[in-house]
Design an enzyme around this catalytic site. Structure first.
Site: not given
Ligand code: HPA
Length: 235
Positions: A4, A87, A90, A204-205
């Site tokens: 790979h 790693r 996010t 990121s969230d």
């Molecule tokens: N869920 C899974 N993986 C992710 C998320 C999430 O909300 N945000 C960034 N990677």
């Protein structure tokens, strides 16, 4: 030989591993000098170059999910002489005090994956974790750079669009900081092959706070903190 990754590719002892191939390219173009693209098999881009301090470093994408990082980290460790994989990804936050844009140093990865079933542990479970020496160095360097971090366990999920929208609450109740989809596989490969792994995440969230998603510029600034921190781990 590896199926790979380009067979002629040369990697540094330490590889930074974002999920997204274009993020690997971005890091090479903006943070490395004298870099070269060493692999692009299946669009999974990898680069080897030097940090601004002249230390050798590689950056290669993992793709998304435990199966994908399982393949690439195994081949890097097993066939390319790589010793450390960091790693840089996010995650979604599970705790109120973890905000969008924050940086997490993962001590360990919980999971709903069956990746460890390959070892037939007779009901036993693995406790996959970051390498302590890398974790300590990352923590100390974060202080030197003035970057605040949350340090604790994360959840590596096999499912992004979970049918049970409240499933995260079980992990939240256990103090898990956030969710991503790769570290569990990386940590297990490092255990299996007696190599070192670390996971640094930018939030990121969030599942818990009513927070706006980051603008493009804010996103870049918070990712930049994580990239600069990860680059201090080149040997
Ligand atoms: N869920 C899974 N993986 C992710 C998320 C999430 O909300 N945000 C960034 N990677």
């Amino acid at each position: 030989m590896s199926t790979h990754i380009n067979n002629d590719a040369k990697f540094a002892k330490t590889v930074l591993m974002p999920g997204d191939p274009l993020r690997a390219k971005y890091i090479a173009e903006h943070y490395l000098k004298d870099y070269k693209e060493v692999t692009s098999v299946r669009g999974i881009l990898g680069y080897t170059g030097k940090t601004s301090e002249g230390k050798e470093i590689s950056v290669m994408a993992s793709g998304m999910g435990i199966p994908s990082i399982g393949i690439y980290s195994y081949e890097l460790f097993n066939e390319y002489g790589v010793e450390n994989i960091i790693r840089i990804g996010t995650c979604g936050a599970y705790q109120k005090e973890v905000h969008v844009g924050d940086v997490i140093l993962a001590t360990s990865a919980c999971s709903n994956s069956n990746y460890a079933s390959q070892f037939d542990l007779k009901g036993g479970v693995l406790a996959p974790c970051s390498d302590f020496s890398l974790l300590l160095k990352a923590y100390e360097n974060s202080k030197k750079l003035g970057i605040n971090t949350h340090v604790g366990p994360i959840f590596s999920s096999d499912i992004f669009y979970d049918a049970d929208k409240d499933y995260y609450k079980k992990w939240q109740a256990l103090g898990v900081l956030g969710v991503e989809m790769e570290s569990y596989g990386l940590f297990i490969n490092a255990m299996r092959l007696h190599k070192k792994a670390l996971c640094i995440l930018t939030v990121s969230d969030t599942f818990v706070n009513d927070e706006e998603e980051l603008t493009q510029i804010e996103r870049q600034t918070s990712l930049d903190k994580m990239f600069r921190l990860a680059l201090t781990l080149a040997e």
